[in-house]
Structure formats: C-alpha cells, structure tokens
Design a protein around this motif. Sequence first.
Motif, mmCIF file in Angstrom:
data_model
loop_
_atom_site.group_PDB
_atom_site.id
_atom_site.type_symbol
_atom_site.label_atom_id
_atom_site.label_comp_id
_atom_site.label_asym_id
_atom_site.label_seq_id
_atom_site.Cartn_x
_atom_site.Cartn_y
_atom_site.Cartn_z
ATOM 1 N N PHE A 147 52.299 43.974 71.192
ATOM 2 C CA PHE A 147 50.978 43.341 71.198
ATOM 3 C C PHE A 147 49.878 44.355 71.491
ATOM 4 O O PHE A 147 48.781 44.264 70.945
ATOM 5 N N THR A 148 50.191 45.339 72.342
ATOM 6 C CA THR A 148 49.197 46.378 72.604
ATOM 7 C C THR A 148 48.871 47.124 71.310
ATOM 8 O O THR A 148 47.703 47.371 70.993
ATOM 9 N N HIS A 151 46.722 45.062 69.159
ATOM 10 C CA HIS A 151 45.317 45.112 69.625
ATOM 11 C C HIS A 151 44.649 46.414 69.202
ATOM 12 O O HIS A 151 43.559 46.424 68.627
ATOM 13 N N GLU A 152 45.352 47.474 69.574
ATOM 14 C CA GLU A 152 44.728 48.779 69.368
ATOM 15 C C GLU A 152 44.474 49.028 67.877
ATOM 16 O O GLU A 152 43.435 49.558 67.503
ATOM 17 N N PHE A 155 41.535 46.825 66.831
ATOM 18 C CA PHE A 155 40.249 47.344 67.327
ATOM 19 C C PHE A 155 39.956 48.721 66.730
ATOM 20 O O PHE A 155 38.805 49.053 66.433
ATOM 21 N N TYR B 136 41.478 48.780 74.819
ATOM 22 C CA TYR B 136 40.446 47.818 74.444
ATOM 23 C C TYR B 136 40.548 46.559 75.313
ATOM 24 O O TYR B 136 39.616 46.145 75.961
ATOM 25 N N LEU B 137 41.749 45.945 75.289
ATOM 26 C CA LEU B 137 41.956 44.737 76.102
ATOM 27 C C LEU B 137 43.307 44.843 76.790
ATOM 28 O O LEU B 137 44.247 45.414 76.242
ATOM 29 N N VAL B 139 46.829 43.666 77.832
ATOM 30 C CA VAL B 139 47.793 42.777 77.195
ATOM 31 C C VAL B 139 48.580 41.970 78.223
ATOM 32 O O VAL B 139 48.750 40.769 78.117
#
Lengths: 810, 271
Positions: A147-148, A151-152, A155, B136-137, B139
């Motif tokens: 999931f990271t 996201h990365e 983004f 960024y966020l 997790v």
Amino acid sequence: MIEPLAADRLTHRCDPAVFRFATTAELGPLDDVIGQERAARAVDFGISIARDGYNLFVMGAPGSGKHTLVRRAISRRAERAERPSDWVYVNNFQTPHRPLALALPPGRGNALRRDMAKLVEELRGAIPAIFESDEYTARVEAIDAEFTERHERAFGALGAEAAEQKIALLRTPSGFSFAPVKDGEVMGPEEFAKLSEEEQARIESTIASLQGKLEKLVREVMRWRAERIERVKALNREMTLLAVGHLVDELKRGYQDLPKVVEYLEALQRDVLDHADDFRKQPEAPAALARLVQRDEPSLRRYEVNVLVDHSAPDGSPVVFADHPTYQNLTGRVDHIAQLGTLVTDFNLIKAGALHRANGGYLLIDATKLLNQPFAWEGLKRALTRKELRIESLAEMYSLVSTVSLEPEPIPLAAKVVLFGERYIYYLLQAYDPDFSKLFRVAADFSDDFDRSADTTETFARLVGTLASREQLLPLDRSAVARTVDFGSRYAGDGKKITARLQRITDLLTEADHVAREAGHAALSAEDIDRADAARRDRADRLRERVHEEILRGTLLIDTSGAKVGQVNGLSVLALGDYAFGGPTRITATTRLGEGQVIDIQREVELGGAIHSKGVLILSAFLAARYSGQRPHSLAASLVFEQTYSEVEGDSASLAELCALLSSLADAPIRQSLAVTGSINQLGEVQPIGGVNEKIEGFFDVCRARGLAGDQGVLIPAANIDHLMLRADVVAAAREGKFHVYAVSTVDQAIELLTGVPAGTPDVLGEGPQATINGRVAARLRDYSTVRRTWARPGARPGGPGRPRRLGGD
Amino acid sequence: MATDRRRVEVKVRRVVVALDTASAPSEALEAAAGLARGLGAELVGLFVEDQRLLRFAELPFAQELGGATARAHPVNTADIERALKAHADRLRRLLSEAARSLDVPWTLAVARGQVVQAALEFAGIEDLLVMARARYLSVTVARPQAGQQFPSLRARTVAALFDGSPAAERALIVAHTLAQVAGCELAVIIPAAGPELFRARRIDAAEVLASRGGSAAAYVMVPGADPATVERAARAQRARVLLWPGGGREGAGKAVAALLADVSCPVVMIG
C-alpha cells in the motif's frame, strides 16, 4: 339409675406382658411408617405417574412421618432412575444478553467447563505466538509495503505530472498544496505578479486541475486504507484460524454426539477469530486496581462455561429439599457485581435454583414456608405451568432497578414437586387457587393416628425401638414400651388409637432418656417414661395450677358438694399449644314466663362462639319440642358460664346447660359433687365430645384437693368410653369407690343422676308424672302457657283484673 | 583493505535527527534515541521549516488540500506559520518521549530551508545525522505501545552498507551499537563486483564486529552501491534503519536527497 363405670374401663392400659422381648435392643429396625397405608399408596401413585400436573400435596399433622415416608418412597424410585442431564450456561456470541443453555449427559457439564478453560489457556499462548511470528510480521509488512508503494507511486505520478507543468507538489503539515515553480524554486508573489495575465490564468487553471486530481487521489487513499485494514483483518483471521482451528476441531470431535455443543463451539471459533486481539493483550494493572478495572479489559470470561447443574455423582435422580424456598432460591437468579458504581453481570453469574437442581427428579417443599415467601408460590406455579425454567429478576419485573440484566434461555422442566403441609392449607388452596388443583392432582392424606390392635402394638414397639436407636437413646424395656403405647393413645385422645405424630413420641423418649441416664438406668423403664411425662406437664402447668388454686381459694366459685337448683358443674378444656388441661366451670340457668326464648348470655355479649350458640339453640328446640308440642312454648330462660371472661366455644356443655334448665324448671336441686360434659341433640341424646380425659382429670383434681367424699364424679357421653385414657390416680380413686365416671346416653339418664329424681317418660302431650323431672318441667311450662294465654286476653293489664296472680288464685 | 581495527574510533557528540513536514518521524526518532543512548551522545532534533511553503502561502490563490478530508481551503502565511509551529510542538513531544524512555539529554532546534541542505549545514563533524524517510501519507494504523522501548526496531534489522572504507567501518560499528541497544538483527550489505571482493569485505566486516565483541550478522552481496540497489537489499532484510557511509558533507546534498527518495526507512549518515 346408671351405675358408674368400672375402673378398668377408665383407661386402656397396655400390658407389658404382651411383649416377648426384654428391651427394644432385641428388635429389628422398622423401615415402614405405621398406619399410613392410604397415604403411602397415594405417595407411590403420585411419584410414579409421569403426567403433567401430577404433583403431590402431602398433608397431615406435623411429626406424622410425612417426610420419612415420602423420602423413602422417592429414594427407592430415584435410585433406579437414570441420572438427568447436566445443564450449563454459555455465552451467546450473537446476543450476549441471552445466554444459551446446553444440556449434556450427566458428568459432561464439568468436562466441557474444563475443556473450555484448557482451550482458552492454549489460545492465550498460541495466538500471541502466531502474531509474534516472523511469518505474520512479514506478511503485515508486505501488505504495508504494497500500500505504501501504491501511495507513493500515485503521488509520485501526480507530482511528476505537476512538475512537467512547472508546478510543485508540496507536503504541508496537514495536507498538500500545489505551487508554481521557476528555476527549481517555488515562485513568490512578486515573481508571480510579473507574469502575464494569460500565464497567471494558465498556472491557476493548471493548479486547479491538479488539485482536482489530488482530491480524487486522497479519496482513493481513504479507500486503500480501508482495504488495507480489511486485508490485515483477513490475515489476522487466517493466522488465528491456524492457532484455533485444530484445537476447536479436536473439541468438536469430542462432542460430536451433542449438536448444540458443536454449534456453540463453531460460534466460539468465529468469535475468537473476530477478537484475536483479546488474547494478545496482557493486563498489567496492580491487583487492587485490577479488581476495579477488570471488566474494562478484554474479558475472556465469555469463553467460560457456567455449570448450573452437575449430576456427575452416581446417585440417580436428584431429590432436593428446598429448605428456604424464596422466589430466587426456587427459580434461580442472576447475580450482579458492583463495579465503579454500576451493577454488571454476565452469564457466569447465573445461579441455579432448587428447581434447576431437582430437574429430572424430585423437589420437596414445605407449603407453609413456600406460601410465606413473596412471589415464590406464583413462581413455582409459573414454572410448572410453562414446564420450563425461566430466570426472571423480580427487581426488573417490578421495575425496582434499572440495570442491564440477562434473559437466559429457558430450560425445560421435568420435576415432580412434593408439597408438605397441614390439611387446612390444602383445602384453602383447593378453594381459593384455581391453579392448585391443576398442578397438584395427587393428595396424600396422613392420618393423625392409627388403630390400636395387637399387631399394631407390636409394630409400634419396633417403631419405638427404631426411634430410640436412631436418636441414640437407651433401649426401652417392656414396661417402657407399654407406657409409650399408653402415652400414644392418650395423645391421640382415644384408647383404641395410637398417635401417628412420631415427633411427640420421639420428644417423650428423648426426655425419658435424659431422666434414665441421670438415674443410671441401662434401659428406659415405665417409671422413666412417667417421670418424663410428668416433668413435661409440670413445665407447662403454670396456668392450670393457677386456675386450680383460684378454685380452691374460692375466687372461682365451684361447689363440689351439696345441691342447688339451676346450677351445674360444666367441664371445659383449655388448649395452650401442645398442652391442654380441663377444669370445671359453673353453669347457671334461670327460667321465667316468656315467649319461648332461651337467652345465651355468652352469645349476647359476643363471648360465645358459633358452635356454642348452636348447642344452645338445639337444647332450646329440644325443650320446646318435648314439653310444649301442643301449646305455646311460654318459657324465657337465661344460661351463662359464670366467671368466664373470654370466648366460650364448642357444644360440649350443652348437656350441662340443658340439665341446669331442667333443674330450674323442675325446681330440682343438682348434686354439685358431679360435673357434666357432653353435647345434646334435638332428641335428647347425648353425643361425644373432645378432651374427655382432661375434663375428668380437671374435676378430679379439684375434688381430691378438697377431699374425695366418695360421691363425686363426672358424667360423660357413653360414646366417649373408648376414648378414656385416664391417669392412674383417677383410675385408682375409681377402683376404691372414691370417684365415679358415669356414661350417659340421654339427657334423662343425666338429670336422674344429677338430681336423684327419676326422669320419667313424657306422654304424648309432653307431660309426665308429677314425681318425675319431666312431669315437673311439663307442669311448669303448662302453668307458663296458661298465664301467657290469660295475659293475651283483651283488656288484661298488669296490676288490673287480668294480673296472673289473681287469675292463678282463682 | 586491511586496517588496524583497534584504531577505529567512533566519537559522536550529538545525534542529529532531521525532520520536516514530509518526514515519517517515529522510526527516525527511535533510531536516533537508540544511537544517542548507545554512543553516549546528546539527542538533537532539527525541525526544518520548508521555505517553499512560506513562499507559496503568499500567493493569492494558495490553497491546501486536507490529507485526511480531501477538502481544499485557502491558506496564507499566518496559517502556514501556525501549522509549522504546531508541527514543531508535536515533534518536541515525540522527541521528549523518545529521549526520556532511554534517559538521554535532548534539545530541539528549528531551521528554515530544505531539510537535507539544512541538516548537512547543521550537523558538525562529530555528529551523526539521522534522516527520516519522506512520505506522502502514513499507511500503517498507529497502535498504542505503552511502555515498550523500540516498538519499531525491536526484533527487526539494522542494515549497514559496508564498502570497506573507514567510513563504512564506522558505520558498521554504529550499526552494531544500535542493534545491541535496540535488540535488533544486524545485516551487512556489501557492494562487490564478484565473490572474491565480497568474501574479502565480509572478512573485514566480521573483524570489525569481532573487535567490538559482536559476531552474529547477515551478509548480503549487492552489485553496486547506488541507492536503489542498496534500498532493495535493505528492504529484503526488513531493515528499519540503514547506516550509510556518506563520506564528506560537501556536495552530498543531491545524493542524500536521491537516497531518501528511494529508501523506505531512516538513514544514518556517517562521515
């Protein structure tokens, strides 16, 4: 003239010679209850019939052997019966406030409890271990990394797209921003102002567009987060299942014959999978604090098993005696624990009632105790009617408390209930509670006494021996047994019966044992029994002694010699608890002209009971019918029990009252050396009464204190002869001719004895010879009638020409 | 490259952990506090306020999009300054907790600029520099770990890049120190063109560790020392901290920034 009864008819002594043993130690124990064959048949029927509503009410006097007989009958049956199911309560994982009831074969309730405790213990080790394993950590990290990366990448792509358009994606403390870039640096306001309006508009438009994409991305991230949580949860379930699955499967194999248990284990497994974290947390609060906060910690109590009823012992059907039958003690309860100012509970705090313990067997309850407990009777009836055990809180039912409680799943009820009580309770319930007859269809009525015969006397001897042995008393010799038989008859108030109230017999033997041991006897003798009986009487004798003393002092006016018109010694009994004594009471009668009324002064002042009033009305009717059949009954009479200040009840004095009236009417004095007891009917026949022995002895004691003159005695109904069990001293006095007991069957026999004047036989007009009592009574009533007719003439006035005296003088 | 292992000394005055608003602070603070404890150094937090944010906030159309709500709202300089101050306060609290749990002295410094440059300028020759990874966020969902030391590091791995240089030896020593303090595994990532070189460097690394009383470590060969290669090796080892022999500070800004863009864990720079 009636002759006095021979001395040997005044009592029914048991002859010690009839026994062939030296002491009761030689006799075998007696297991049966004597003289209760009917009740025993009813009990056997009641406990053997397996139908709804066939519960038992066992009635009889206290100490009549009800409990012994019923317990023995039930024990015989219960030993052969199969043990009923164990019952346990477990958590209902879907609806926790409705715990589940599980039935298990006898003994397996506790096994399930142990199995569950073991399972929880194993899970407390296995689950944390599996969550601390490298495999689990690696898989969680893999999910996180995935999931990271997502996201990365997302983004990063957006940041790259922005960079292509000379826009930077900035991370602010709480979010994101887009800023225009020039030469790798974020543009300041001055630089931005220097741009052409078109360029500014383009930048703002680009940023707005990027911002829209960012907004979508952040929303997508939220969805990814939820997805990640679900993935981790699924992983947790998968890993937990690895720890739990084989353990639960093993348990399920052990309980595969019990589908409900298997169903419960499956629900438990699902719950463990959903709450694996509870096994991973280790409470570390100090002990004192732990007690306070225990319930806030993830509780593994929900996996425990509350064994409500355990039938692991090999003793057949349960037989439970509810000694304190409160509502909760009968139907069970849900306890609460005070915690930080509130009351909390769970299925582990469900407590069994007597009905739970007796389920599948027998529940014995004392009816008086049951009815004295609020709501208990209704609760019992409700359970029997519904045929299920539902634990309901009274406080909740009546909204007395507002706290969270439980609604445990009801348990099917199949118990036989046996109520013990006195007869009046049975009949009251029959009369006033319509449910009673539907739920208690078998009545076992225990007799207060049983017939006294050669056989029963011998059996009674064995019973006495058994009682002595059971109570660890000295054995009884033959004389003591014989005296106990006499006592049993005297207590029954009947020389042809023996009391069935064994508690009273046991008390006598216990006290006699004390006497005998103090005297150093090796066995109880008649003397010990007599002394114990006398001592018991003496302990209760204060009031009798006081009354006796007042008579001797002349405070209470009782004549025991001479003769008086319209005055007779009646006899009454005063019962004080378990002790009763008799004594004489003066009854007087006055007669005069009137309209046929006999005034019962006791009734007029409301000191006469209904039965007493009935007796007076009967004798009044007898007088009118016998002597005034053909003319107006012109008698006015008054009757009173002299010097009585409380209610007089019973009709046993109606013979004495009638004799007093006849004496007054006939102007025939009554011998005060005699006392009378007996009730009378409208035909002048004498009927039996109660307490005959106490009454005779009461008058005898007064006469003896004043000196027995040889003419003193008592008139009793002939029907009471069988009831005579008089004291030895009374019998001795009778044998010596110093005291007499006359048995009479009619009022004529009584009045003859009392007045010494023949009663005579009334002719059809109700008139007899002038020399007889009946003749003189008839003459007096005829005079009254004549006078009354004279007074009834028109113009007759008191003091005038119509005055009776003048007319009579004519 | 033979070296007298007894001469290798690691003198560290301060452990500087550099953070900005894009940094993931927890693991970096944990590693920095562990190092400070193990090396007897002072823990210094450096919060770098991103100059770009302040400049951007002066723009008339400046807007911020909430990271949790996805709602856009206008911002100005004052808003950004307040937010930065609040962020600094939060870091101060985290720093305090991390230092107190290990009983090490601590301070927080605030600077403006860009985090890598500002950190390189702030750190002295005797300082260790810990750079938090950018993200960024977040997790993972935070779980309470009351009272537990090194919740992120314990039972994980500390990785050190070992190319045989003196800086790499110092990095290995520091990694060994951290692994001992935090109860971690140790992984030695050795860039080598072939097995011969790998074997030689592995022997060197083992000697360095043996001189410090340590022996257990995993040795991993990688074909080169570029950040992406090293990051892959570190990730495969489940490394939570990467010790990077950074060489001289001059001109290292871009390289460090590139490294941080690739790694998924904090990086400790050793000069």
